[in-house]
Design a protein around this motif. Structure first.
Motif, short mmCIF file in Angstrom:
data_model
loop_
_atom_site.label_atom_id
_atom_site.label_comp_id
_atom_site.label_asym_id
_atom_site.label_seq_id
_atom_site.Cartn_x
_atom_site.Cartn_y
_atom_site.Cartn_z
N PHE A 1 67.21 31.10 69.52
CA PHE A 1 66.04 30.63 70.07
C PHE A 1 64.98 29.77 69.38
CE2 PHE A 1 61.38 31.67 70.53
CZ PHE A 1 61.21 31.48 72.12
N ARG A 2 65.15 29.73 68.00
CA ARG A 2 64.38 28.77 67.24
C ARG A 2 64.93 27.36 67.38
NH1 ARG A 2 62.76 29.92 61.01
NH2 ARG A 2 61.31 31.45 62.20
N GLU A 3 66.11 27.11 67.54
CA GLU A 3 66.74 25.81 67.71
C GLU A 3 66.21 25.39 68.99
OE1 GLU A 3 70.58 26.38 64.99
OE2 GLU A 3 70.76 26.38 67.13
N LEU A 4 66.18 26.16 70.15
CA LEU A 4 65.94 25.83 71.51
C LEU A 4 64.19 25.45 71.38
CD1 LEU A 4 67.64 28.34 73.59
CD2 LEU A 4 68.07 25.98 73.36
N HIS A 5 63.62 26.35 70.48
CA HIS A 5 62.25 25.98 70.63
C HIS A 5 61.75 24.75 69.82
CE1 HIS A 5 58.10 26.56 68.86
NE2 HIS A 5 57.78 27.25 70.02
N ASN A 6 62.43 24.40 68.81
CA ASN A 6 62.12 23.03 67.90
C ASN A 6 62.44 21.88 68.87
OD1 ASN A 6 61.15 24.74 66.06
ND2 ASN A 6 63.31 24.86 64.79
N SER A 7 63.83 22.17 69.36
CA SER A 7 64.24 20.94 70.26
C SER A 7 63.29 20.73 71.20
CB SER A 7 65.54 21.14 70.70
OG SER A 7 66.17 20.00 71.34
N TYR A 8 63.07 21.47 72.28
CA TYR A 8 62.15 21.01 73.34
C TYR A 8 60.60 21.16 72.87
CZ TYR A 8 66.34 21.93 76.35
OH TYR A 8 67.25 21.92 77.01
N GLY A 9 60.32 21.98 71.90
CA GLY A 9 59.01 21.90 71.39
C GLY A 9 58.24 20.28 70.91
N ARG A 10 59.38 19.78 70.05
CA ARG A 10 59.14 18.42 69.69
C ARG A 10 58.77 17.58 70.96
NH1 ARG A 10 63.42 19.54 65.93
NH2 ARG A 10 62.74 19.94 63.88
N ARG A 11 59.50 17.46 71.90
CA ARG A 11 59.66 16.64 73.05
C ARG A 11 58.14 16.78 73.70
NH1 ARG A 11 64.59 17.09 76.87
NH2 ARG A 11 65.62 16.71 74.77
N ILE A 12 58.10 18.14 73.78
CA ILE A 12 56.64 18.49 74.58
C ILE A 12 55.68 17.98 73.85
CG2 ILE A 12 55.22 20.47 75.50
CD1 ILE A 12 57.95 21.82 75.84
#
Length: 257
Positions: free
Chosen positions: A217-228
């Motif tokens: 979940f952290r990897e998903l959060h970091n990946s999409y969070g940077r884009r957002i």
């Protein structure tokens, strides 16, 4: 046969059980015409009255030594009470329908003492046959149980419900090592939990030997969070430029005035 008329009349109007009652037509002995009468059957005595609810009957017929027959040459739903022998009278009656005629004929045929005696004898014969059959069955069952006790034990074992084989259950959410698949035994790893979440000091204690086949979940959060976050910064910058364009003409207008 002597009949006490007072006792007979009292019995006819008493509250004793009635086997059947209703309207019938009766042909007279002297006058051959038909008169409508109210008939009441109590046991083997058939009373008839001129009107329903009267206390004293017009007459009574003792249903012993007689037969009930159809009167085909008389009324449409007619039947007869025939007393056999010389000098005996026969009574011709008529019902209102085919169903009523059949019910009256059946009730009158079963009312005599002779019929009841035959029924008791028949029931006694059936009871004797049932008791004899039960005795033979019990004797045969006792003989078979004494002759083959081992076969009865085997039958009981065969009829008993089979027991399911024991099986070892495991948690399907736990992962099994290669040794378990080879049959050497089960060795379970603990699944990810709050204690083994990435970023905690003790996370490597439980996850160092587990192959990571899924994205956390952290990897998903970091990946999409940077884009957002990048899109949000671009949107905020565009809004700021739009506001600056709106405020500049207003200042120029104030200076001109």
């Amino acid at each position: 046969m002597k009949i006490n008329e007072k006792n007979l009349a009292a019995f006819a109007s008493s509250a004793t059980p009635v086997d059947r009652e209703g309207w019938l037509v009766k042909r007279g002995e002297v006058n051959k015409g038909y008169q409508r009468r109210w008939f009441v059957l109590k046991g083997n005595l058939l009373f008839y009255f001129e009107k329903r609810g009267e206390k004293e009957p017009v007459g009574v017929i003792v249903l012993e030594g007689c037969t009930i027959e159809l009167a085909e040459d008389e009324e449409q739903f007619g039947f007869k009470i025939v007393f056999h022998g010389t000098g005996n009278r026969s009574y011709t009656l008529g019902a209102e329908s085919q169903e009523s005629m059949e019910q009256w004929m059946k009730a009158l045929a079963c009312a005599s003492y002779d019929y009841m005696k035959l029924m008791v004898a028949e029931l006694q014969r059936q009871l004797d046959e049932m008791e004899e059959c039960d005795a033979v069955t019990a004797a045969f069952g006792e003989k078979s149980s004494l002759s083959s006790p081992q076969s009865e034990t085997n039958d009981n074992k065969a009829n008993s419900s089979p027991m399911p084989p024991p099986r070892q259950r495991h948690n399907p959410f736990n992962k099994v090592t290669q040794e378990a698949s080879n049959g050497s035994g089960y060795q379970h790893y603990r699944s990810h939990s709050i204690r083994s979440a990435p970023g905690r000091a003790d996370s490597g204690r439980y996850t160092e030997n587990i192959p990571r086949s899924k994205v956390t979940f952290r990897e998903l959060h970091n990946s999409y969070g940077r884009r957002i976050l990048s899109d949000f910064n671009e949107w905020r910058h565009a809004k700021r430029l739009e506001l600056e364009k709106k405020t500049v003409p207003t200042q120029d207008l104030l200076i001109t005035l």
